[in-house]
Design an enzyme around this catalytic site. Structure first.
Site, mmCIF file in Angstrom:
data_model
loop_
_atom_site.group_PDB
_atom_site.id
_atom_site.type_symbol
_atom_site.label_atom_id
_atom_site.label_comp_id
_atom_site.label_asym_id
_atom_site.label_seq_id
_atom_site.Cartn_x
_atom_site.Cartn_y
_atom_site.Cartn_z
ATOM 1 N N LYS A 26 0.181 -3.243 1.170
ATOM 2 C CA LYS A 26 -1.046 -3.713 1.650
ATOM 3 C C LYS A 26 -1.261 -3.349 3.292
ATOM 4 O O LYS A 26 0.152 -3.602 3.825
ATOM 5 C CB LYS A 26 -0.870 -5.259 1.635
ATOM 6 C CG LYS A 26 -2.401 -5.903 2.139
ATOM 7 C CD LYS A 26 -2.108 -7.277 1.733
ATOM 8 C CE LYS A 26 -3.586 -8.297 2.142
ATOM 9 N NZ LYS A 26 -3.673 -9.542 1.888
ATOM 10 N N SER A 100 -7.485 -11.085 -0.271
ATOM 11 C CA SER A 100 -7.625 -10.253 0.465
ATOM 12 C C SER A 100 -6.650 -8.722 0.020
ATOM 13 O O SER A 100 -7.127 -7.569 0.442
ATOM 14 C CB SER A 100 -7.088 -10.382 1.930
ATOM 15 O OG SER A 100 -5.908 -10.754 1.929
ATOM 16 N N SER A 124 -4.369 -14.722 -1.767
ATOM 17 C CA SER A 124 -4.764 -13.414 -1.806
ATOM 18 C C SER A 124 -3.813 -12.616 -2.892
ATOM 19 O O SER A 124 -3.896 -11.404 -3.130
ATOM 20 C CB SER A 124 -4.356 -12.786 -0.339
ATOM 21 O OG SER A 124 -5.629 -13.160 0.300
#
Length: 530
Positions: A26, A100, A124
């Protein structure tokens, strides 16, 4: 959709428990030589070093393929708040991926990587797993270092891991879960021995107000839970009340502290992220302490729940919105996505999300298991059992060591009594990592020896039994082991390290190799070879 923000050429994998597994990262987690953008294109300076967790994974043999898209500054549960474009579920171009950690989840679900790193502050690491039919482990706070991670809400942030199976996610998690003295939020948590009894699985004692398709899948999930343990109806109202606190309390100020200086009127900044986090600048110190007091009260009210159950089963979300629904109501839809996830870090819980029964329309339905901090193995084991995968809940007690046996000490074999008479118990069955080779060796009874090579084999790995031996008996047992065998660390197929029998290299005669049989018992069952 844009899953990747930056791709990198694969490096040569290092030997280790994750050798050759590919990973996505990420883009709020540092990868050396690559900008860490947090989905803000204005961030162009390459990271000078790997995040602690990335370094751990690379040293264990994982191969990074790049950095993935996210809700900007990890603020959102929808996967649409990014100037790089919105992500959608791999099951439907009309439905959101969840965020996210959107890009990381999609990269795993689409098969582009074996596992991926996300972060989980409000959910998330679980919402995108639910919307893409994969596994998401949200560790206990502080169990995995956040050094080298752009903070969203630093006191709550956790680095999470996605994979298509519990086993792969667990392999990465075991490498990640190491104390980092450079991270002030890192902590050494006791990891309780797994319960040997039937697990008590809590489920909400009342309807949760989900959409009808989710409700029908949830009813099936509750029935499935009854196959794993004893289902205990519990009142979860205090948990849902705590979830509401995350975006109405002082933690918005913590987000403002982390990246509020980036939220100017530049069009690169997502307007929804800006409008949410700017409210944190207005919170007073008195309001902050009022929020902490409120959380302390809710935490105390929640404590009795864990005296009645081992783990709590919840849906991950109450619905699966479309991209159009998020566009029409970005704040409202996002808020509803965190109803069953926001409270987990506030209440210091661990969690794992995994696929539940599919909805009637074919979209995935994700469930999650929660437990108090430190009980990560418990919820991972239950998830593995749910998914039909091997579990490791047969972990040793504090006064036991795990010992893998592959030959004469197996159940029913001539030396098994050396274990049984010392109080050992069979914990579980497994296989060794694929780069071990098995050979016939000389001795008082027929037996094999196992040696590790640097090249993984094509087979499934040598079959072993793993016994839990009382620690006080280990020295005496070692005295019974005759050359060319010895006891040393060995690696199992899932990446765990235990003690086991190994043989010296000079005894590994290629003309006597029997690795292709996969197990000592299979070799013995082939009479023509004896």
């Amino acid at each position: 959709m844009t899953v990747w923000i930056t791709r990198v050429p694969p490096a040569r994998p290092k030997p280790g428990p994750l050798h050759g597994l590919t990973m996505a990262i990420k883009d709020n987690i540092d990868l050396a030589g690559v900008p860490t953008t947090a989905a803000d294109p204005r961030s162009t300076t390459p990271a000078v070093a790997n995040a602690f967790v990335v370094e751990r994974l690379i040293e264990a043999g994982a191969v990074a393929l790049g950095k993935t898209n996210l809700d900007q500054y990890a603020t959102g549960l929808v996967g649409t708040r990014s100037p790089y474009g919105a992500c959608h579920s791999v099951f439907s171009e009309q439905h959101i991926s969840g965020g996210s950690s959107a890009g990381s989840a999609v990269a795993v679900a689409s098969g582009e990587v074996d596992f991926a790193l996300g972060t989980d502050t409000a959910g998330s690491g679980r919402v995108p797993a639910a919307f893409n039919g994969i596994v998401g482990i949200k560790p206990s706070k502080g169990l995995v270092s956040t050094s080298g991670v752009i903070p969203a809400c630093r006191s709550l942030d956790c680095v999470s891991v996605f994979a298509r199976t519990v086993s792969t996610a667990r392999r990465a998690f075991e490498v990640m879960a190491v104390y980092d003295p450079a991270d002030p939020y890192s902590r050494k948590l006791p990891r309780p021995a797994a319960s040997t009894g039937t697990p008590l699985i809590g489920v909400p004692d009342r309807p949760l107000g989900m959409d009808p398709l989710h409700e029908r899948a949830w009813a099936e999930a509750v029935d499935r839970a009854a196959e794993l343990g004893v289902v205990v109806p519990v009142d979860v109202s205090v948990l849902l009340e705590t979830a509401d606190l995350l975006y109405s309390g002082p933690w918005l100020a913590e987000r403002w502290l982390a990246f509020g200086d980036k939220l100017d009127d530049d069009p690169a900044v997502d307007p929804t992220v800006r409008s949410i986090v700017r409210r944190g600048a207005e919170l007073t110190a008195a309001e902050t302490f009022a929020g902490f007091d409120r959380l302390a009260s809710l935490t105390r009210r929640a404590e009795p729940l864990w005296t009645r159950i081992d783990a709590l089963l919840l849906p991950v979300t109450e619905s699966h919105p479309t991209l159009a629904e998020v566009a029409a109501d970005p704040v409202g839809v996002n808020s509803r996505m965190g109803r069953f996830t926001n409270m987990v870090n506030l209440l210091d819980l661990c969690a794992v999300a995994f696929p539940g029964p599919a909805r009637d329309d074919g979209l995935p339905f994700g469930v999650q298991l929660l437990a108090p901090a430190g009980h990560d193995e418990l919820v991972i084991d239950l998830a593995a059992a749910w998914c039909g995968e091997p579990v490791s809940s047969q972990a040793p007690a504090a006064d036991e060591v795990l010992l893998a046996v592959a030959g004469a000490h197996l159940s029913g074999q001539p030396l098994n009594h050396d274990l049984v008479l010392r109080g050992a118990r069979l914990a579980f069955e497994s296989r060794m990592a694929r780069d071990y080779r098995m050979f016939l060796v000389d001795g008082p009874v027929p037996r094999p020896g196992v040696t590790r090579t640097l090249t993984p084999g094509d087979g499934p790995g040598v079959e072993v039994e793993v016994w839990a031996l009382p620690s006080a008996e280990l020295t005496g047992f070692l005295a019974t082991v005759l050359a060319p065998l010895a006891i040393g660390p060995v690696e199992l197929i899932d990446g765990r390290q235990v003690l086991g029998f190994v043989c010296t290299a000079d005894a590994a005669d290629p003309s006597r190799e029997i690795t292709t049989f996969g197990s000592w018992r299979t070799y013995q069952a082939t009479p023509s070879l004896h």
